[in-house]
Design a protein around this motif. Structure first.
Motif, PDB file in Angstrom:
ATOM      1  N   SER A 136     -82.060  29.814 -58.371  1.00 20.56           N
ATOM      2  CA  SER A 136     -80.622  30.023 -58.409  1.00 20.56           C
ATOM      3  C   SER A 136     -80.279  31.480 -58.112  1.00 20.56           C
ATOM      4  O   SER A 136     -81.035  32.394 -58.427  1.00 20.56           O
ATOM      5  N   VAL A 137     -79.118  31.695 -57.513  1.00 19.00           N
ATOM      6  CA  VAL A 137     -78.689  33.025 -57.119  1.00 19.00           C
ATOM      7  C   VAL A 137     -77.949  33.670 -58.291  1.00 19.00           C
ATOM      8  O   VAL A 137     -77.103  33.045 -58.921  1.00 19.00           O
ATOM      9  N   PRO A 138     -78.247  34.927 -58.621  1.00 19.49           N
ATOM     10  CA  PRO A 138     -77.636  35.552 -59.797  1.00 19.49           C
ATOM     11  C   PRO A 138     -76.201  36.005 -59.556  1.00 19.49           C
ATOM     12  O   PRO A 138     -75.781  36.236 -58.428  1.00 19.49           O
ATOM     13  N   TYR A 139     -75.471  36.113 -60.647  1.00 21.99           N
ATOM     14  CA  TYR A 139     -74.159  36.743 -60.584  1.00 21.99           C
ATOM     15  C   TYR A 139     -74.340  38.231 -60.304  1.00 21.99           C
ATOM     16  O   TYR A 139     -75.386  38.816 -60.589  1.00 21.99           O
ATOM     17  N   MET A 140     -73.306  38.858 -59.767  1.00 22.24           N
ATOM     18  CA  MET A 140     -73.450  40.243 -59.328  1.00 22.24           C
ATOM     19  C   MET A 140     -72.095  40.946 -59.261  1.00 22.24           C
ATOM     20  O   MET A 140     -71.123  40.387 -58.753  1.00 22.24           O
ATOM     21  N   THR A 141     -72.020  42.165 -59.791  1.00 26.63           N
ATOM     22  CA  THR A 141     -70.811  42.978 -59.685  1.00 26.63           C
ATOM     23  C   THR A 141     -70.675  43.502 -58.264  1.00 26.63           C
ATOM     24  O   THR A 141     -71.625  44.055 -57.707  1.00 26.63           O
ATOM     25  N   VAL A 142     -69.489  43.333 -57.668  1.00 24.31           N
ATOM     26  CA  VAL A 142     -69.295  43.728 -56.276  1.00 24.31           C
ATOM     27  C   VAL A 142     -68.236  44.820 -56.097  1.00 24.31           C
ATOM     28  O   VAL A 142     -68.162  45.429 -55.029  1.00 24.31           O
ATOM     29  N   SER A 143     -67.415  45.084 -57.130  1.00 25.11           N
ATOM     30  CA  SER A 143     -66.383  46.108 -56.950  1.00 25.11           C
ATOM     31  C   SER A 143     -65.718  46.434 -58.286  1.00 25.11           C
ATOM     32  O   SER A 143     -65.886  45.707 -59.274  1.00 25.11           O
ATOM     33  N   PHE A 144     -64.954  47.526 -58.290  1.00 24.41           N
ATOM     34  CA  PHE A 144     -64.175  47.947 -59.461  1.00 24.41           C
ATOM     35  C   PHE A 144     -62.825  48.475 -59.010  1.00 24.41           C
ATOM     36  O   PHE A 144     -62.694  49.044 -57.922  1.00 24.41           O
ATOM     37  N   ASP A 145     -61.814  48.312 -59.871  1.00 23.45           N
ATOM     38  CA  ASP A 145     -60.537  48.998 -59.750  1.00 23.45           C
ATOM     39  C   ASP A 145     -60.211  49.627 -61.101  1.00 23.45           C
ATOM     40  O   ASP A 145     -60.507  49.038 -62.149  1.00 23.45           O
ATOM     41  N   VAL A 146     -59.601  50.803 -61.079  1.00 26.20           N
ATOM     42  CA  VAL A 146     -59.267  51.507 -62.323  1.00 26.20           C
ATOM     43  C   VAL A 146     -57.795  51.902 -62.296  1.00 26.20           C
ATOM     44  O   VAL A 146     -57.298  52.404 -61.285  1.00 26.20           O
ATOM     45  N   HIS A 147     -57.110  51.663 -63.408  1.00 27.38           N
ATOM     46  CA  HIS A 147     -55.731  52.096 -63.594  1.00 27.38           C
ATOM     47  C   HIS A 147     -55.637  52.938 -64.861  1.00 27.38           C
ATOM     48  O   HIS A 147     -56.237  52.600 -65.886  1.00 27.38           O
ATOM     49  N   LYS A 148     -54.900  54.023 -64.787  1.00 28.52           N
ATOM     50  CA  LYS A 148     -54.628  54.836 -65.973  1.00 28.52           C
ATOM     51  C   LYS A 148     -53.411  54.252 -66.680  1.00 28.52           C
ATOM     52  O   LYS A 148     -52.421  53.876 -66.046  1.00 28.52           O
ATOM     53  N   ILE A 149     -53.490  54.186 -68.006  1.00 28.75           N
ATOM     54  CA  ILE A 149     -52.382  53.647 -68.796  1.00 28.75           C
ATOM     55  C   ILE A 149     -51.480  54.799 -69.240  1.00 28.75           C
ATOM     56  O   ILE A 149     -51.897  55.673 -69.993  1.00 28.75           O
ATOM     57  N   ASP A 150     -50.254  54.788 -68.766  1.00 33.13           N
ATOM     58  CA  ASP A 150     -49.263  55.785 -69.170  1.00 33.13           C
ATOM     59  C   ASP A 150     -48.364  55.123 -70.205  1.00 33.13           C
ATOM     60  O   ASP A 150     -47.454  54.355 -69.860  1.00 33.13           O
ATOM     61  N   LEU A 151     -48.610  55.424 -71.485  1.00 23.43           N
ATOM     62  CA  LEU A 151     -47.863  54.772 -72.557  1.00 23.43           C
ATOM     63  C   LEU A 151     -46.409  55.224 -72.597  1.00 23.43           C
ATOM     64  O   LEU A 151     -45.522  54.452 -72.972  1.00 23.43           O
ATOM     65  N   GLN A 152     -46.147  56.469 -72.231  1.00 25.73           N
ATOM     66  CA  GLN A 152     -44.775  56.981 -72.282  1.00 25.73           C
ATOM     67  C   GLN A 152     -43.893  56.339 -71.217  1.00 25.73           C
ATOM     68  O   GLN A 152     -42.753  55.957 -71.487  1.00 25.73           O
ATOM     69  N   LYS A 153     -44.434  56.211 -70.009  1.00 26.74           N
ATOM     70  CA  LYS A 153     -43.661  55.614 -68.916  1.00 26.74           C
ATOM     71  C   LYS A 153     -43.796  54.095 -68.876  1.00 26.74           C
ATOM     72  O   LYS A 153     -43.037  53.430 -68.177  1.00 26.74           O
ATOM     73  N   GLY A 154     -44.769  53.548 -69.610  1.00 24.63           N
ATOM     74  CA  GLY A 154     -44.984  52.105 -69.584  1.00 24.63           C
ATOM     75  C   GLY A 154     -45.481  51.624 -68.239  1.00 24.63           C
ATOM     76  O   GLY A 154     -45.003  50.614 -67.712  1.00 24.63           O
ATOM     77  N   GLU A 155     -46.439  52.364 -67.664  1.00 24.26           N
ATOM     78  CA  GLU A 155     -46.921  52.029 -66.330  1.00 24.26           C
ATOM     79  C   GLU A 155     -48.451  52.023 -66.277  1.00 24.26           C
ATOM     80  O   GLU A 155     -49.120  52.716 -67.049  1.00 24.26           O
ATOM     81  N   LEU A 156     -48.958  51.242 -65.355  1.00 26.01           N
ATOM     82  CA  LEU A 156     -50.354  51.314 -64.955  1.00 26.01           C
ATOM     83  C   LEU A 156     -50.411  52.086 -63.646  1.00 26.01           C
ATOM     84  O   LEU A 156     -49.849  51.656 -62.644  1.00 26.01           O
ATOM     85  N   ILE A 157     -51.083  53.224 -63.656  1.00 23.24           N
ATOM     86  CA  ILE A 157     -51.136  54.089 -62.479  1.00 23.24           C
ATOM     87  C   ILE A 157     -52.472  53.885 -61.790  1.00 23.24           C
ATOM     88  O   ILE A 157     -53.537  54.139 -62.370  1.00 23.24           O
ATOM     89  N   TYR A 158     -52.444  53.428 -60.570  1.00 26.85           N
ATOM     90  CA  TYR A 158     -53.667  53.123 -59.837  1.00 26.85           C
ATOM     91  C   TYR A 158     -54.430  54.396 -59.484  1.00 26.85           C
ATOM     92  O   TYR A 158     -53.865  55.340 -58.926  1.00 26.85           O
TER      93      TYR A 158
END
Length: 451
Positions: free
Chosen positions: A334-356
């Motif tokens: 069987s073929v294994p699972y594998m991580t292929v990518s990541f995305d990161v967002h900063k959490i701005d609690l004051q503005k209520g936004e996810l900043i890419y």
């Protein structure tokens, strides 16, 4: 332009067996490049030791930490333990900053059989502040353990916690557990996700004899005309805010205050995001973007230890067995699972936004896995690759310890350079750079350990 409040139904797709070979080749084409700047995470000596099945042995006295600008020593990668003289357990840690394996012998007075059973019959379900969380689901036993001091703190049973009627006939698994600080401190709070539907519970002063778990959070999530489990996917403690932050599988964010453990307070965290970069970030090539869409995404919450900044990391894992029949690589394996990518967002609690975070992580090195998610400044003396994600296997895919028949597990670890979008290894060969046949199961799975 921002989108509405993040409430995303988990996307999934049946890959089927017919196109898996081409998908696997595409993964190797995209992520099989090793970034030379970050490949110093594993020396030739360490590589040779791993390939020969041995370890680079050093004594306790040789462990040294270079002065740094961080508030705590750099993390270690905890490797499977071995046994030394008189069958005493030896804990093995890979030090990134020193590029060597540190072997720490357990000099405690425990019985030989107890030491062997510690990792043979118990599953590691968390790592935070120098303590491991271990659980034996069959015997309904869980405890915190410090491998450096050999200290052990028994945790209250979880059998009294409520479970949904659909899961009453099953054992209640403990999925992940972290603590706010050392359990020997009076104000320590432990948080865990449990049950097959990932419910949430907390325990104040877990070292006390009268401590008990309290179930918190909503169980269900309304989506269109369906009622589905809320499924708390990850959580992290912020010392700056003195709050636990949680994220559900549907992208709902919460903040929990346990100053009064008799009356825990939850505040919903409403966050908006750039619709062009959520749920899939745009700073990648089309091949990687398509792999993201064909993958299952797992969310992690991360706190920067120096600044208190919060981040949400989306990890994309391609798994041919997800929602499909087991897939073979052509040789019956069987073929294994594998991580292929990541995305990161900063959490701005004051503005209520996810900043890419488009192509940089502000010089941080992020560490995720079954551990509490954290980020530290990649100072030169720490020998960390800046703007990189150091990852170990996910709890969603790594097989449980009682599943002895799985061929894979613990293998999905490495370093992802967020700027160059490339993978490299960290002690173990990176799965994305390896042939399927060379990927082996690692028991227990490697985990990040902080001191």
């Amino acid at each position: 332009m921002v989108s509405s409040l993040l409430r995303l139904f988990p996307w999934k797709r049946n890959l089927g067996s017919s196109n898996w070979t081409s998908q696997f080749n595409r993964i190797r084409f995209i992520s099989g490049k090793v970034d030379a700047a970050s490949s110093n995470c594993r020396s030739p000596e360490a590589a040779a030791a791993n390939e020969s099945g041995g370890f680079v042995a050093v004594s306790d006295e040789s462990v040294s930490i270079s002065p740094s600008t961080t508030s705590s020593p750099p993390p270690w990668l905890m490797l499977p333990p071995t046994f030394g003289e008189n069958r005493k357990i030896v804990y093995n840690f890979y030090s990134i900053s020193e590029d060597k394996v540190v072997n720490l012998k357990n000099t405690g007075g425990g019985e030989e059989e107890e030491e062997i059973e510690l990792f043979d019959k118990h599953e590691i379900v968390g790592s935070s502040h120098g303590w491991l969380a271990l659980c034996n689901h069959r015997e309904e036993q869980q405890f915190l353990y410090n491998p450096l001091s050999n200290r052990r703190v028994e945790l209250p049973p979880i059998d009294a916690l409520p479970v949904h009627e659909d899961y009453e006939d099953y054992c209640t698994p403990l999925n992940k557990l972290i603590i706010s600080c050392s359990p020997e401190e009076q104000h320590c709070v432990a948080m865990m996700s449990y049950s097959m539907d990932e419910r949430l519970a907390f325990c104040s002063c877990p070292s006390r004899a009268d401590a008990e778990w309290t179930s918190i959070g909503e169980w269900s999530h309304a989506f269109e005309d369906k009622t589905l489990p809320r499924a708390y996917q990850d959580f992290v403690y912020s010392g700056k805010h003195r709050l636990f932050f949680c994220v559900t599988e549907f992208g709902d964010f919460e903040a929990w205050d346990f100053k009064d453990p008799n009356s825990p307070a939850m505040t919903p965290v409403d966050l908006k995001s750039d619709k062009d970069n959520y749920p899939y970030g745009s700073s990648c090539k089309m091949e990687e973007y398509m792999l993201k869409r064909e993958s299952k995404s797992v969310k992690y919450l991360v706190v920067a230890e120096q600044t208190g900044e919060l981040f949400v990391v989306r990890r994309f894992i391609l798994n041919p067995e997800y929602d499909s029949e087991p897939v073979s690589d052509g040789d019956g394996k069987s073929v294994p699972y594998m991580t292929v990518s990541f995305d990161v967002h900063k959490i701005d609690l004051q503005k209520g936004e996810l900043i890419y975070m488009e192509s940089s992580l502000d010089g941080l090195a992020i560490f995720i896995g079954i551990n509490h998610g954290f980020a530290i400044s990649a100072a030169e003396e720490l020998k960390l690759s800046p703007n990189s994600i150091y990852f170990t296997d996910s709890k969603e895919y790594c097989p449980r310890y009682w599943d002895k028949d799985r061929e894979y597990g613990g293998h999905d670890n490495g370093v992802f350079n967020y700027e160059t979008r490339t993978f490299s290894s960290c002690y173990f060969p990176a799965a994305s750079n390896s042939e399927t046949q060379s990927i082996k199961r690692i028991v227990p799975p490697p985990i990040w350990f902080t001191r």
